[in-house]
Enzyme design. Structure first.
Site, PDB file in Angstrom:
ATOM      1  N   LYS A 220       0.839  -1.206   0.000  1.00  0.00           N
ATOM      2  CA  LYS A 220       0.000   0.000   0.000  1.00  0.00           C
ATOM      3  C   LYS A 220       0.872   1.253   0.000  1.00  0.00           C
ATOM      4  O   LYS A 220       0.608   2.215  -0.715  1.00  0.00           O
ATOM      5  CB  LYS A 220      -0.870   0.010   1.264  1.00  0.00           C
ATOM      6  CG  LYS A 220      -2.318  -0.250   0.987  1.00  0.00           C
ATOM      7  CD  LYS A 220      -3.125   0.039   2.236  1.00  0.00           C
ATOM      8  CE  LYS A 220      -4.334  -0.852   2.283  1.00  0.00           C
ATOM      9  NZ  LYS A 220      -4.968  -0.846   3.591  1.00  0.00           N
TER      10      LYS A 220
ATOM     11  N   CYS B 241     -19.348  -0.162   7.201  1.00  0.00           N
ATOM     12  CA  CYS B 241     -19.664   0.570   8.437  1.00  0.00           C
ATOM     13  C   CYS B 241     -20.986   0.169   9.085  1.00  0.00           C
ATOM     14  O   CYS B 241     -20.994  -0.380  10.184  1.00  0.00           O
ATOM     15  CB  CYS B 241     -19.670   2.067   8.151  1.00  0.00           C
ATOM     16  SG  CYS B 241     -18.041   2.664   7.705  1.00  0.00           S
TER      17      CYS B 241
HETATM   18  C1  UDX Z   1     -21.991   5.288   6.245  1.00  0.00           C
HETATM   19  C2  UDX Z   1     -22.447   6.619   6.866  1.00  0.00           C
HETATM   20  O1  UDX Z   1     -23.416   7.218   6.018  1.00  0.00           O
HETATM   21  C3  UDX Z   1     -21.259   7.546   7.058  1.00  0.00           C
HETATM   22  O2  UDX Z   1     -21.665   8.745   7.702  1.00  0.00           O
HETATM   23  C4  UDX Z   1     -20.217   6.830   7.916  1.00  0.00           C
HETATM   24  O3  UDX Z   1     -19.070   7.632   8.072  1.00  0.00           O
HETATM   25  C5  UDX Z   1     -19.835   5.488   7.291  1.00  0.00           C
HETATM   26  O4  UDX Z   1     -21.003   4.697   7.063  1.00  0.00           O
HETATM   27  P1  UDX Z   1     -21.300   4.509   3.784  1.00  0.00           P
HETATM   28  O5  UDX Z   1     -20.980   3.164   4.384  1.00  0.00           O
HETATM   29  O6  UDX Z   1     -20.352   5.124   2.807  1.00  0.00           O
HETATM   30  O7  UDX Z   1     -21.469   5.595   4.959  1.00  0.00           O
HETATM   31  O8  UDX Z   1     -22.699   4.345   3.056  1.00  0.00           O
HETATM   32  P2  UDX Z   1     -24.145   5.009   3.113  1.00  0.00           P
HETATM   33  O9  UDX Z   1     -24.272   6.018   2.049  1.00  0.00           O
HETATM   34  O10 UDX Z   1     -24.489   5.418   4.486  1.00  0.00           O
HETATM   35  O11 UDX Z   1     -25.041   3.757   2.692  1.00  0.00           O
HETATM   36  C6  UDX Z   1     -25.037   2.579   3.492  1.00  0.00           C
HETATM   37  C7  UDX Z   1     -25.907   1.506   2.893  1.00  0.00           C
HETATM   38  O12 UDX Z   1     -27.263   1.845   3.053  1.00  0.00           O
HETATM   39  C8  UDX Z   1     -25.712   1.246   1.408  1.00  0.00           C
HETATM   40  O13 UDX Z   1     -25.694  -0.151   1.197  1.00  0.00           O
HETATM   41  C9  UDX Z   1     -26.919   1.887   0.760  1.00  0.00           C
HETATM   42  O14 UDX Z   1     -27.280   1.257  -0.447  1.00  0.00           O
HETATM   43  C10 UDX Z   1     -27.969   1.659   1.836  1.00  0.00           C
HETATM   44  N1  UDX Z   1     -29.075   2.608   1.795  1.00  0.00           N
HETATM   45  C11 UDX Z   1     -28.850   3.941   1.993  1.00  0.00           C
HETATM   46  C12 UDX Z   1     -30.378   2.154   1.604  1.00  0.00           C
HETATM   47  O15 UDX Z   1     -30.606   0.950   1.454  1.00  0.00           O
HETATM   48  N2  UDX Z   1     -31.401   3.062   1.610  1.00  0.00           N
HETATM   49  C13 UDX Z   1     -31.207   4.391   1.793  1.00  0.00           C
HETATM   50  O16 UDX Z   1     -32.197   5.139   1.796  1.00  0.00           O
HETATM   51  C14 UDX Z   1     -29.886   4.846   1.989  1.00  0.00           C
END
Ligand code: UDX
Length: 450
Positions: free
Chosen positions: A37, A266
């Site tokens: 990395k 996350c």
């Molecule tokens: C998340 C948090 O949003 C962020 O603040 C934190 O720092 C890390 O975790 P991320 O994992 O990048 O971020 O994804 P996010 O955009 O939150 O989406 C998470 C999951 O939820 C995805 O699989 C997405 O498809 C799903 N999702 C999101 C839904 O199924 N419905 C929605 O309405 C929104």
């Protein structure tokens, strides 16, 4: 003199933070124990997909403002502010977070520090970690040095990581003396100049803010997905329901998109780690609802497999096209991806699964090498008995039935993200299924009754 910043751990969070700190004008040293990395990043090559980040990395590695190393001695002797950005994955066979990386990074760093410095934790950790780490730091650091530890959780979203880091919607800082807080104000001077809220609190609240935010988002998604189970049963349209409740500003429309549910590095592991931690603290019942949130989420994946079975009669020997395997669009991340999980379940049930994703093919292939990875969208659709949209990349949301008809064997589709218009497809003779939208016969009018 300008602050020198180190970032320990150069995964998603760390690489983004390091490049963004360089963009803000600081000299930055990223540290990773993985020499490969370090080599890649030093050459300006980003090992994952994140819009906007490759440009920042190239720009700042080429001037030398951003460098990478594997040496804690170098980092400890050089840096004024050290950000800890290593991972806290779910432990194998356990819901709790694996703290090995955070503990090792903090101890190795603290042992190597040769001047007064500030350690700032960014990783998502179980409440109580920062206080424990401060004691660890005190026990290994050089006695004469002032080494403080603070917690500053990170809320960046994949796909928007650069924007979220450079212009966050809030900054949360736990612990630290007035001097330490002032140092962090210097680090974040750019965001603070545009009135970004800067919340100072204790270590525990700062740690909890992060997990509370993710638990709330996961709950919101599972809440709407639970209603999707109801509309599937009685008929109705989950999107209209979400729009209607979302207009209430106390609820809000964001994160109410029903579909195959949440995944990623996350949300899933954070809600599990939170439950594990509060149980450890003796509060067994407190976060029990998060088990339901998790279960609702995983049931959505089973629902897609069930719909596929209903549409095809049986899965064995059938060809199924899976559109999207990243856990969400604009990402190549397949960690706990609902889409990839569904693809693997279909494969295990005997289907021949042909996958296409604009960015996540390599990551998916290394996790599930036996699935078939098509070279193009067209190749993935060739001869398909059923198409399933599972990640709402723009190019999939824009698909029209006419695009697929010359390629597929059967006109059957499942919209796992509620992004397609059912009428467009059913009007052309497609069998169309989605999660939470089921049309119900129009009620007979009083005229027709008379
Ligand atoms: C998340 C948090 O949003 C962020 O603040 C934190 O720092 C890390 O975790 P991320 O994992 O990048 O971020 O994804 P996010 O955009 O939150 O989406 C998470 C999951 O939820 C995805 O699989 C997405 O498809 C799903 N999702 C999101 C839904 O199924 N419905 C929605 O309405 C929104």
């Amino acid at each position: 003199m300008s602050l020198r910043i180190t970032v320990i751990g150069t995964g998603y969070l760390g690489a983004t933070h390091a490049a963004c700190m360089a963009e803000l004008g600081f000299e930055v040293l990223g540290l990773d124990t993985d020499p490969k990395k370090v080599e890649q990043l030093s050459a300006g090559v980003l090992p994952f997909h994140e819009p906007g980040l490759p440009d920042l990395l190239r720009k700042h590695t080429s001037t030398g403002r951003l460098r990478f190393t594997s040496s804690y001695e170098e980092a400890g002797a050089w840096g004024d502010v050290h950000f800890i950005a290593v991972g806290t994955p779910q432990k194998a066979g356990d819901h709790a977070a694996d703290m090995t990386y955070v503990d090792n990074a903090t101890v190795s760093l603290a042992k190597s520090i040769t001047k007064d410095a500030l350690i700032v934790g960014k990783s998502t950790v179980p409440v109580g970690t920062a206080r424990r780490l401060q004691e660890l730091v005190n026990s290994v650091k050089t006695d004469s040095l002032n080494v403080e530890l603070m917690w500053n959780p990170e809320f960046l979203r994949e796909g928007y990581a650069v924007r979220d880091t450079l212009t966050p919607d809030r900054l949360v800082v736990g612990g630290g003396s007035a001097d330490a807080v002032a140092t962090l104000r210097q680090v974040y001077a750019s965001a603070l100049s545009t009135d970004t809220p800067f919340i100072t609190t204790d270590l525990e609240t700062a740690e909890l803010v992060k997990v509370a935010a993710n638990a709330f988002l996961a709950t919101k998604i599972s809440f709407i997905n639970a209603f999707a189970e109801v509309t599937e049963h009685v008929g109705g349209d989950i999107r209209v329901l979400a729009d209607a409740i979302g207009l209430d500003q106390r609820i809000g429309r964001r994160f109410l998109n029903a579909g195959v549910g949440f995944g990623g590095g996350c949300l899933p592991k954070d809600i599990r780690a939170l439950q594990a931690r509060v149980s450890e603290l003796g509060l067994d019942r407190t976060m029990r609802f998060l088990s339901e949130v998790d279960e609702i989420n995983l049931r959505r994946r089973e629902r897609v497999v069930h719909l596929a079975t209903e549409l095809l009669g049986e899965l064995d020997g059938r060809t199924i096209t899976v559109l999207g395997v990243a856990f969400k669009p604009n990402s190549d991340d397949v960690r706990d991806s609902p889409a990839l999980d569904v693809a693997a379940q279909l494969y295990s049930a005997g289907a021949e699964v042909s996958i296409y994703d604009p960015e996540a093919m390599n990551n998916a292939r290394s996790r599930f090498p036996r699935l078939k990875y098509a070279e193009s969208l067209e190749a993935a659709l060739q001869g398909s008995h059923l198409t399933i949209l599972l990640t709402e990349w723009q190019e999939f949301s824009a698909l029209e039935p006419q695009d697929l008809e010359p390629l597929v064997e059967s006109k059957a589709i499942i919209d796992g993200r509620n992004v397609l218009n059912p009428d467009t497809w059913t009007d052309r003779g497609w069998r169309f299924e989605s999660l939470g939208r089921r049309s119900v016969p129009a009620l007979a009018t009083s005229n027709s009754l008379s």
